[in-house]
Design an enzyme around this catalytic site. Structure first.
Site, PDB file in Angstrom:
ATOM      1  N   PRO A   1       0.824  -1.207   0.000  1.00 44.88           N
ATOM      2  CG  PRO A   1      -0.170  -1.177   2.098  1.00 44.88           C
ATOM      3  CD  PRO A   1       0.631  -2.035   1.189  1.00 44.88           C
TER       4      PRO A   1
ATOM      5  CB  ALA B   1       0.838   2.534   4.266  1.00 43.23           C
ATOM      6  N   GLY B   2       4.045   3.917   4.864  1.00 43.70           N
ATOM      7  CA  GLY B   2       5.272   3.656   5.616  1.00 43.70           C
ATOM      8  C   GLY B   2       5.807   2.255   5.403  1.00 43.70           C
ATOM      9  CG  LEU B   3       3.588  -0.719   5.036  1.00 45.21           C
ATOM     10  CD1 LEU B   3       2.406  -1.619   4.730  1.00 45.21           C
ATOM     11  CD2 LEU B   3       4.271  -1.189   6.309  1.00 45.21           C
ATOM     12  N   GLY B   4       7.351   1.215   2.533  1.00 45.43           N
ATOM     13  CA  GLY B   4       8.446   1.173   1.554  1.00 45.43           C
ATOM     14  C   GLY B   4       8.014   0.928   0.126  1.00 45.43           C
ATOM     15  CB  SER B   5       4.826   1.380  -1.705  1.00 42.00           C
ATOM     16  OG  SER B   5       4.588   2.599  -2.307  1.00 42.00           O
ATOM     17  CB  SER B   6       8.376   5.281  -3.101  1.00 44.80           C
ATOM     18  OG  SER B   6       8.850   5.488  -1.800  1.00 44.80           O
TER      19      SER B   6
ATOM     20  CB  ALA C   1       9.408  -2.130  -2.955  1.00 44.81           C
TER      21      ALA C   1
ATOM     22  CG  ASP D   1      12.452   3.171   3.269  1.00 39.98           C
ATOM     23  OD1 ASP D   1      12.858   3.132   4.440  1.00 39.98           O
ATOM     24  OD2 ASP D   1      11.411   3.759   2.925  1.00 39.98           O
TER      25      ASP D   1
HETATM   26  O1  PMV Z   1       8.676   7.127   4.990  1.00 41.17           O
HETATM   27  P1  PMV Z   1       9.230   5.804   5.269  1.00 41.17           P
HETATM   28  O2  PMV Z   1       8.364   4.932   6.007  1.00 41.17           O
HETATM   29  O3  PMV Z   1       9.747   5.083   4.093  1.00 41.17           O
HETATM   30  O4  PMV Z   1      10.475   5.957   6.270  1.00 41.17           O
HETATM   31  C1  PMV Z   1      11.245   7.082   6.406  1.00 41.17           C
HETATM   32  C2  PMV Z   1      12.285   6.780   7.420  1.00 41.17           C
HETATM   33  C3  PMV Z   1      13.047   7.994   7.903  1.00 41.17           C
HETATM   34  O5  PMV Z   1      13.996   7.526   8.862  1.00 41.17           O
HETATM   35  C4  PMV Z   1      12.131   8.981   8.579  1.00 41.17           C
HETATM   36  C5  PMV Z   1      13.779   8.684   6.768  1.00 41.17           C
HETATM   37  C6  PMV Z   1      14.893   7.856   6.189  1.00 41.17           C
HETATM   38  O6  PMV Z   1      15.146   8.025   4.994  1.00 41.17           O
HETATM   39  O7  PMV Z   1      15.517   7.052   6.893  1.00 41.17           O
END
Ligand code: PMV
Length: 318
Positions: free
Chosen positions: A94, A97-102, A104, A145
């Protein structure tokens, strides 16, 4: 030549934001993946701009703001495919959502493009191209990521050239990911935290040192399979994330509900100010925790995920 790249999403378990200033962090790849199919077109037949389609947004050129090159086109250009190429990106991760979609999707694209152009993988080039796309999405990415998606498994990350795989029993771990539906904006959150750091250096350096200690203890907890300690450390980490200003009210309430219904620990994951909460719960308590959260909050969705030990994979396509 045609190739397909496939890369996992990720969860930052501990240490997001602190990692931007060189503190180690722990992340793992998850069993939600993205893939990209790349075809180098016969130059006689087609020598025009790249055609990139995604299952979410259609042809990417259509979502360009005037004059700006889309990061997927930047990936292709860096791989040496500025022209005569077609790519199709599909993702089960998704977005926002903070799950690394961009990361990946960019990595899967870079891997497939590299293979389609050269018939082999040049890891350095693939990483460079994917990290460049990440800059567009993230502002000042640490690279956690992209590295987690590239390597796969549990990663102790200190920098793009300094990371290690934590070989542990952690593949048995299950996490509940609660997508609050509130979109996060990584670059905004990163800038906010860096600005606080610069204004309050003396206090913040102590908070960052606490984050460093926390990672040390978490590595031991993971290696010992001491998941009660790991859960507690997630809660301590959440306290630090609140201190640096990236938590948000919905996340705090979801975390309290999860812990009150038996979870070992919970915290936001990724940039914060929106996005997802991760919850660690013993197998037999997962349903109870999920029900408690779902009955109290109108969340967008939830997923029960586990580690996917496979990082980026690339193969030729007929
Ligand atoms: O936005 P996310 O979930 O892909 O994570 C960013 C993580 C940070 O530590 C805030 C920024 C980074 O590039 O490490």
């Amino acid at each position: 030549m045609k190739a397909i790249g496939d890369a996992p999403g990720k969860i930052i378990l501990l240490g997001e934001h602190f990692v931007v200033k060189g503190i180690p962090a722990i992340a793992f790849s998850i069993n939600l993946r993205a893939n990209a199919e790349v075809k180098v077109l016969n130059s006689g037949r087609h020598n025009g701009k790249p055609k990139v389609y995604t299952d979410l947004y259609g042809r990417v050129e259509k979502c360009l703001s005037r004059g700006k090159i889309h990061p997927y086109c930047t990936v292709l250009k860096l791989i040496g495919l500025a022209k005569g190429v077609m790519a199709r990106i599909r993702s089960r991760i998704p977005p926002c959502a903070g799950l690394g979609s961009s990361s990946a999707t960019s990595l899967a694209l870079a891997g497939a493009a590299c293979y389609a152009r050269m018939g082999r993988i040049d890891k350095e080039l693939v990483l460079k191209a994917a990290l460049e796309a990440d800059k567009y999405f993230h502002g000042k990415p640490s690279g956690i990521d992209t590295i987690t998606s590239l390597v796969g498994g549990f990663i102790l990350f200190r920098g793009i050239n300094d990371y290690e795989k934590l070989n542990s029993g952690s593949t048995e771990l299950r996490f509940i990911v609660v997508d609050t539906g509130l979109p996060k904006k990584t670059s905004k959150a990163v800038m906010k935290v860096l600005s606080l750091y610069n204004r309050r250096k003396r206090i913040m350096s102590k908070v960052y040192e606490a984050a460093r200690e926390l990672i040390d203890e978490a590595v031991h907890a993971i290696k010992r399979r001491d998941y009660a300690s790991l859960g507690e450390l997630m809660l301590v980490n959440q306290g630090l994330l609140n201190t640096i200003g990236v938590s948000f009210p919905e996340a705090e309430s979801i975390i309290a509900t999860a812990v009150n219904s038996g979870a070992l620990g919970a915290k936001i994951t990724g940039a914060g100010l929106g996005g997802s909460v991760i919850i660690l719960a013993e197998e037999e308590k997962i349903n109870r925790v999920v029900e408690a959260v779902r009955s109290r909050f109108s969340i967008k969705s939830y997923y029960v995920v586990k580690t996917d030990p496979r990082g980026l994979t690339v193969k030729a396509r007929d």
